[in-house]
Every structure is written in structure tokens, then in C-alpha cells.
Scaffold this active site. Structure first.
Site, PDB file in Angstrom:
ATOM      1  N   GLU A  84      -3.467  17.782  -9.279  1.00 22.87           N
ATOM      2  CA  GLU A  84      -4.004  18.315 -10.538  1.00 22.87           C
ATOM      3  C   GLU A  84      -5.498  18.638 -10.461  1.00 22.87           C
ATOM      4  OE1 GLU A  84      -2.097  16.721 -14.133  1.00 22.87           O
ATOM      5  OE2 GLU A  84      -4.041  16.969 -15.090  1.00 22.87           O
TER       6      GLU A  84
ATOM      7  N   LYS B 284       8.342  23.573 -11.693  1.00 24.51           N
ATOM      8  CA  LYS B 284       7.400  22.472 -11.437  1.00 24.51           C
ATOM      9  C   LYS B 284       7.144  22.326  -9.938  1.00 24.51           C
ATOM     10  CE  LYS B 284       6.173  17.777 -12.674  1.00 24.51           C
ATOM     11  NZ  LYS B 284       6.371  16.617 -13.543  1.00 24.51           N
TER      12      LYS B 284
ATOM     13  N   ARG C 104       0.819  -1.242   0.000  1.00 25.21           N
ATOM     14  CA  ARG C 104       0.000   0.000   0.000  1.00 25.21           C
ATOM     15  C   ARG C 104       0.844   1.280   0.000  1.00 25.21           C
ATOM     16  NH1 ARG C 104      -3.093  -2.679   4.169  1.00 25.21           N
ATOM     17  NH2 ARG C 104      -4.847  -3.777   3.221  1.00 25.21           N
TER      18      ARG C 104
ATOM     19  N   HIS D 229       0.478  17.702 -24.437  1.00 22.43           N
ATOM     20  CA  HIS D 229       0.328  16.265 -24.181  1.00 22.43           C
ATOM     21  C   HIS D 229      -1.005  15.689 -24.642  1.00 22.43           C
ATOM     22  CE1 HIS D 229       3.941  16.933 -21.894  1.00 22.43           C
ATOM     23  NE2 HIS D 229       4.043  15.655 -21.609  1.00 22.43           N
TER      24      HIS D 229
ATOM     25  N   LYS E 247       3.843  11.730 -10.324  1.00 26.82           N
ATOM     26  CA  LYS E 247       2.873  11.034 -11.176  1.00 26.82           C
ATOM     27  C   LYS E 247       3.492   9.718 -11.628  1.00 26.82           C
ATOM     28  CE  LYS E 247       0.115  14.626 -13.413  1.00 26.82           C
ATOM     29  NZ  LYS E 247      -0.187  15.277 -14.711  1.00 26.82           N
TER      30      LYS E 247
ATOM     31  N   HIS F  43       8.166   9.916 -27.121  1.00 30.03           N
ATOM     32  CA  HIS F  43       7.251  10.736 -26.323  1.00 30.03           C
ATOM     33  C   HIS F  43       7.545  12.236 -26.511  1.00 30.03           C
ATOM     34  CE1 HIS F  43       4.653  11.867 -22.959  1.00 30.03           C
ATOM     35  NE2 HIS F  43       5.623  12.677 -22.579  1.00 30.03           N
TER      36      HIS F  43
ATOM     37  N   HIS G 194       0.045  12.774 -26.593  1.00 32.82           N
ATOM     38  CA  HIS G 194      -0.189  11.382 -26.190  1.00 32.82           C
ATOM     39  C   HIS G 194      -0.883  10.594 -27.301  1.00 32.82           C
ATOM     40  CE1 HIS G 194       0.107  11.911 -21.532  1.00 32.82           C
ATOM     41  NE2 HIS G 194       1.278  11.712 -22.099  1.00 32.82           N
TER      42      HIS G 194
ATOM     43  N   ARG H 138      -1.974  22.468 -12.026  1.00 32.95           N
ATOM     44  CA  ARG H 138      -0.979  21.514 -12.529  1.00 32.95           C
ATOM     45  C   ARG H 138      -1.237  21.124 -13.980  1.00 32.95           C
ATOM     46  NH1 ARG H 138       1.890  16.343  -9.496  1.00 32.95           N
ATOM     47  NH2 ARG H 138       3.124  15.721 -11.297  1.00 32.95           N
TER      48      ARG H 138
ATOM     49  N   ASN I 164       0.504  19.823 -18.673  1.00 30.82           N
ATOM     50  CA  ASN I 164       0.055  18.876 -19.705  1.00 30.82           C
ATOM     51  C   ASN I 164       0.027  19.510 -21.086  1.00 30.82           C
ATOM     52  OD1 ASN I 164      -0.390  16.987 -17.683  1.00 30.82           O
ATOM     53  ND2 ASN I 164      -2.521  17.596 -17.393  1.00 30.82           N
TER      54      ASN I 164
ATOM     55  N   GLU J  59      10.180  18.743 -23.218  1.00 25.00           N
ATOM     56  CA  GLU J  59       9.534  19.048 -21.924  1.00 25.00           C
ATOM     57  C   GLU J  59      10.098  20.351 -21.347  1.00 25.00           C
ATOM     58  OE1 GLU J  59       6.940  17.449 -20.893  1.00 25.00           O
ATOM     59  OE2 GLU J  59       7.067  15.340 -21.475  1.00 25.00           O
TER      60      GLU J  59
HETATM   61  P1  NAD Z   1      12.498   5.820 -21.629  1.00 26.21           P
HETATM   62  O1  NAD Z   1      12.536   5.618 -20.191  1.00 26.21           O
HETATM   63  O2  NAD Z   1      11.868   4.753 -22.444  1.00 26.21           O
HETATM   64  O3  NAD Z   1      13.967   6.102 -22.159  1.00 26.21           O
HETATM   65  C1  NAD Z   1      14.199   6.244 -23.529  1.00 26.21           C
HETATM   66  C2  NAD Z   1      15.214   5.234 -24.077  1.00 26.21           C
HETATM   67  O4  NAD Z   1      16.498   5.615 -23.640  1.00 26.21           O
HETATM   68  C3  NAD Z   1      15.021   3.800 -23.598  1.00 26.21           C
HETATM   69  O5  NAD Z   1      15.274   2.954 -24.677  1.00 26.21           O
HETATM   70  C4  NAD Z   1      16.103   3.612 -22.529  1.00 26.21           C
HETATM   71  O6  NAD Z   1      16.571   2.290 -22.454  1.00 26.21           O
HETATM   72  C5  NAD Z   1      17.193   4.530 -23.018  1.00 26.21           C
HETATM   73  N1  NAD Z   1      18.005   5.132 -21.993  1.00 26.21           N
HETATM   74  C6  NAD Z   1      17.583   5.774 -20.885  1.00 26.21           C
HETATM   75  N2  NAD Z   1      18.612   6.347 -20.243  1.00 26.21           N
HETATM   76  C7  NAD Z   1      19.713   6.048 -20.950  1.00 26.21           C
HETATM   77  C8  NAD Z   1      21.081   6.390 -20.804  1.00 26.21           C
HETATM   78  N3  NAD Z   1      21.505   7.223 -19.861  1.00 26.21           N
HETATM   79  N4  NAD Z   1      21.953   5.874 -21.695  1.00 26.21           N
HETATM   80  C9  NAD Z   1      21.521   5.093 -22.716  1.00 26.21           C
HETATM   81  N5  NAD Z   1      20.242   4.776 -22.929  1.00 26.21           N
HETATM   82  C10 NAD Z   1      19.338   5.253 -22.052  1.00 26.21           C
HETATM   83  O7  NAD Z   1      11.690   7.153 -22.038  1.00 26.21           O
HETATM   84  P2  NAD Z   1      11.784   8.694 -21.628  1.00 26.21           P
HETATM   85  O8  NAD Z   1      11.827   9.414 -22.918  1.00 26.21           O
HETATM   86  O9  NAD Z   1      12.809   8.962 -20.612  1.00 26.21           O
HETATM   87  O10 NAD Z   1      10.373   8.922 -20.936  1.00 26.21           O
HETATM   88  C11 NAD Z   1       9.171   8.805 -21.654  1.00 26.21           C
HETATM   89  C12 NAD Z   1       8.089   8.345 -20.703  1.00 26.21           C
HETATM   90  O11 NAD Z   1       7.943   9.290 -19.646  1.00 26.21           O
HETATM   91  C13 NAD Z   1       6.731   8.217 -21.359  1.00 26.21           C
HETATM   92  O12 NAD Z   1       6.177   6.972 -21.054  1.00 26.21           O
HETATM   93  C14 NAD Z   1       5.909   9.325 -20.707  1.00 26.21           C
HETATM   94  O13 NAD Z   1       4.550   9.010 -20.613  1.00 26.21           O
HETATM   95  C15 NAD Z   1       6.557   9.455 -19.361  1.00 26.21           C
HETATM   96  N6  NAD Z   1       6.369  10.771 -18.731  1.00 26.21           N
HETATM   97  C16 NAD Z   1       5.951  10.794 -17.429  1.00 26.21           C
HETATM   98  C17 NAD Z   1       5.781  11.998 -16.773  1.00 26.21           C
HETATM   99  C18 NAD Z   1       5.396  12.021 -15.323  1.00 26.21           C
HETATM  100  O14 NAD Z   1       5.133  13.116 -14.793  1.00 26.21           O
HETATM  101  N7  NAD Z   1       5.385  10.907 -14.642  1.00 26.21           N
HETATM  102  C19 NAD Z   1       6.049  13.207 -17.440  1.00 26.21           C
HETATM  103  C20 NAD Z   1       6.479  13.149 -18.758  1.00 26.21           C
HETATM  104  C21 NAD Z   1       6.638  11.924 -19.401  1.00 26.21           C
HETATM  105  N1  GLY Z   2       4.183  15.876 -16.582  1.00 25.60           N
HETATM  106  C1  GLY Z   2       3.051  16.589 -16.104  1.00 25.60           C
HETATM  107  C2  GLY Z   2       2.929  16.596 -14.635  1.00 25.60           C
HETATM  108  O1  GLY Z   2       3.772  16.091 -13.943  1.00 25.60           O
HETATM  109  O2  GLY Z   2       1.957  17.081 -14.128  1.00 25.60           O
END
Ligand code: NAD
Ligand code: GLY
Length: 362
Positions: free
Chosen positions: A236, A226, A120, A247, A142, A263, A251, A240, A244, A184
Site C-alpha cells: 500500500e 484485487k 517470525r 473504510h 493484510k 463491518h 471504520h 492499493r 480502502n 466489499e
Molecule cells: P466475522 O469473522 O466476525 O464473521 C461474522 C460473524 O459470522 C461472526 O459472528 C462469525 O462467528 C459468523 N460466521 C462466520 N462464518 C460463518 C458461517 N459460515 N456460518 C455461520 N456463522 C458464521 O466478520 P466478517 O464480517 O467476516 O469480517 C469482518 C472483519 O474483517 C473486520 O474485523 C474487518 O476489519 C476485517 N477486514 C479485513 C480485511 C483485510 O484485508 N484483512 C478486509 C476487510 C475487512
Molecule cells: N481490504 C483492503 C486491502 O486489502 O487493501
């Protein structure tokens, strides 16, 4: 009768280099003697899990790797989440245990959700290794996985205890991913900080150098902006939503064009389309859209949707957007470069799907 809610939680955020030792020291202060799981995808684990595990074990923490595959968006689903949760149970991560998310937004979002569900809710730390995660996804709590083609449909708010962004890890990040994450940063500047937008415009190339000061400054500035928003509106309820921007279209584009767009690339296209929407709906100046297009070009981010895009699938995905209210799409739009549009206390505006589709066809 009233029940108390959880008190606001503070999260330490650090940007720098050589932070693995520091992260391990913090982990000890959080979970001395308890089981620790380091969760990453195969690629990131190959580069960095060994170093982190060594630092943790040297401090007496029984740390084990949890490596999921495939990495990237293809692995951000219910099945991976289930496997990660099973691995936590096998390792013996209990209420006093700790999850460390090592990687980009995908390991971050999955690990955070696993930490929210395990017993939990247990403590977790983020060690972001992409520009995208350092600028945005590692901050603010998030967490989510995708479901039924819709992005981030299953998730929870669960704040990490700390974020250690070691910019040295960006040395191995493919350039395309490094650029994608900057979308971003652009989003944050466009919606919240005209000065940051100007800074990005003044030397976009410097942002591609992870050893130079510019990238770190920009990431820290995004984190501060942020933090202000999350402090005022963690769940949100309103403000907040400005984070987005880009997005709602982004998305849907990401899912409709998968795996063609990353992304961040989809967010870049989403921002551009949403600025054109804003020209019609909020009086956003057309020069603002031109500035955005120039900046995205300078950063090597896309400014045109892929030709192969299935637009009917896109429309279907957009109507699944979880931010829709009463069946209407809602968009966080800019009023000017650096300022969000706010009317009648609402941070998002209702938008007809047909208008979005018309602009996409232009
Ligand atoms: P990811 O985690 O898939 O990383 C991208 C690629 O880079 C992957 O293939 C990974 O293996 C590789 N990689 C990562 N770090 C590396 C490094 N230092 N060296 C070599 N390779 C590396 O994707 P991302 O672009 O980091 O994140 C995209 C995701 O984040 C999406 O799913 C999106 O929805 C999410 N997101 C979440 C929030 C939130 O607030 N939680 C905000 C924005 C985006
Ligand atoms: N990435 C949008 C948020 O964290 O609210």
C-alpha cells in the site's frame, strides 16, 4: 551493502464447493508431519472445525483446534491474539508448522497476525466462511487486531499460501452477515469495475443465493481485481489504497456505533458518504451516488447512519485513522463509477474533517 528482501510470494485462490478435502491435501504438501492449528471463533468451529480436522488427520497431519471467544469484532484484540499465540506454542507449532484460518475476517485477521509473529513468520492458509472474507479480507495478506478503539492498528502484511473459499459454508451464515459482506463487492465494483457494478445492479437478489452462479462470479471477479492491485502494490505505497474506499468513514462508524453496525454495513455507509464527498472534490457524478444508494437498498444494506450515533466520538475516531498523513485525513475517492480518482500520482485526496462532519449531519 545490500540485503535481499523476500521474493514475491504466490498464493493459490480457489472458489467452489466441497473444498475441505482439497485444502487438507494442500496442507500436507505445505507442512507434512508438522503441527497444524485450525483457528476459528466458537460459532464457526461448531459448524466446520470438526470436518477440517478430520480431513487433516486422515492425511496424517497432527492438527489441533484453536478456538477463541468472543467471536466477531469484540474478540479482535491484543488479548485474543496473545491467547492464540500461546495455544500455538502449546500445540507445538514451530517454524515448519501451519496455521489455518477458518472463518470470517476476524479469525482471518487474527490468525494471519499470529502466523506472522509465530517464529517470525510461518505458513498459513485461509478458509473464508463469510462473503466479506471471500470478497476481500482473505486476499492480499493484510492482518491485524484493533487497539485503543482504533481499527486494525496493530498488524502486519503476511501473505497466506492459499485461499480455499468453500461457498457451501455460506449456507449457515446469517443473512445479515451475507448481505454485509456484499458491501466489499460493491466497493470493488465502484472503484475498479463499472461492468461489475452494472452486473450487480442488474440482479442484486441473485447475489443472496450462495448456490447460484452470480455470487461466485462476483467474488471471483473481485479476487482478480484485487490480485492485480496487490501484484502492483502489495504494501500500500499507493494504488492499493483504492481498496480502502468506504473504510475511512466506515471504520470510524463501525467503532463509534459498536456493536450496532457490522463491518460491511459501516463500509456501505462509508461508501455512500465518500461518494458525496467525491461529488464535491473529484467531480463524481451525482447519478453515481444515486445508483449506489439504489444498489445498497436492493442488497438490504443501510443507507442512513444510526440515529444514536455519537458524532463527536466519530470525529475523534476518524482523526485516529492510520492512513492520515501529516495530520490530514486522506480518502480514496471514485472519479466515476468503476474508476478511482488519481491526481498527481496520488491515489488518495486530503479531506477536511469538518466537511465530512457536515455531510454526515445532512
Ligand atoms: P466475522 O469473522 O466476525 O464473521 C461474522 C460473524 O459470522 C461472526 O459472528 C462469525 O462467528 C459468523 N460466521 C462466520 N462464518 C460463518 C458461517 N459460515 N456460518 C455461520 N456463522 C458464521 O466478520 P466478517 O464480517 O467476516 O469480517 C469482518 C472483519 O474483517 C473486520 O474485523 C474487518 O476489519 C476485517 N477486514 C479485513 C480485511 C483485510 O484485508 N484483512 C478486509 C476487510 C475487512
Ligand atoms: N481490504 C483492503 C486491502 O486489502 O487493501
Amino acid at each position: 551493502m545490500e540485503f535481499p528482501g523476500s521474493p514475491p510470494k504466490r498464493c493459490a485462490v480457489l472458489y467452489g464447493s466441497g473444498l475441505f478435502e482439497e485444502a487438507a491435501g494442500f496442507a500436507v504438501s505445505l507442512a507434512a508431519g508438522a503441527a497444524v492449528a485450525v483457528v476459528s471463533d466458537e460459532t464457526v468451529a461448531g459448524f466446520y472445525a470438526g470436518r477440517l480436522l478430520e480431513a487433516l488427520r486422515a492425511r496424517g497431519l497432527p492438527a489441533e483446534p484453536v478456538v477463541f471467544t468472543p467471536g466477531g469484532e469484540a474478540g479482535k484484540n491484543w488479548e485474543t491474539l496473545g491467547e492464540v499465540l500461546l495455544s500455538l506454542a502449546k500445540i507445538g507449532v514451530g517454524r515448519d508448522g501451519l496455521v489455518i484460518a477458518l472463518g470470517g475476517g476476524v479469525p482471518g485477521d487474527i490468525s494471519g497476525l499470529a502466523a506472522a509473529l509465530c517464529c517470525r513468520g510461518i505458513a498459513w492458509i485461509q478458509m473464508p466462511t463469510t462473503t466479506l472474507a471471500m470478497a476481500d479480507s482473505a486476499l492480499g495478506g493484510k492482518t491485524a487486531v484493533n487497539s485503543g478503539g482504533a481499527k486494525n492498528l496493530i498488524g502486519a502484511f503476511h501473505q497466506p499460501s492459499a485461499v480455499f473459499a468453500d461457498l457451501d459454508t455460506l449456507a449457515t451464515l446469517p443473512t445479515r452477515h451475507l448481505r454485509a459482506g456484499l458491501a466489499e463487492v460493491v466497493k470493488t465494483a465502484l472503484m475498479l469495475d463499472g461492468g461489475l457494478f452494472e452486473l450487480l445492479e442488474s440482479s442484486p437478489r441473485d447475489l443472496l443465493d450462495h448456490r447460484g452462479p452470480r455470487l461466485r462470479q462476483a467474488l471471483e471477479r473481485c479476487a482478480r481485481l484485487k490480485a492485480g492491485i496487490v501484484a502492483r502494490d502489495e504494501r500500500e505505497a499507493g494504488e492499493r489504497a483504492v481498496l480502502n474506499a468506504g473504510h475511512t468513514v466506515g471504520h470510524a462508524l463501525e467503532a463509534a456505533a459498536a456493536p450496532e453496525l457490522l463491518h460491511g454495513e459501516a463500509v456501505a455507509l462509508g461508501l455512500l458518504l465518500e461518494c458525496r464527498l467525491a461529488e464535491r472534490l473529484t467531480g463524481f457524478p451525482p447519478e453515481g451516488t444515486q445508483r449506489l444508494r439504489r444498489l445498497l437498498n436492493a442488497l438490504g444494506l443501510p443507507t442512513a447512519v444510526p440515529r444514536s450515533l455519537d458524532t463527536s466520538r466519530l470525529a475523534e475516531l476518524m482523526s485516529l485513522d492510520k492512513k492520515a498523513k501529516a495530520g490530514k485525513l486522506r480518502f480514496a475517492l471514485p472519479a466515476t463509477v468503476g474508476n478511482p480518482f488519481l491526481r498527481g500520482g496520488e491515489w488518495t485526496s486530503p479531506v477536511e474533517l469538518d466537511l465530512v462532519m457536515d455531510l454526515l449531519k445532512d
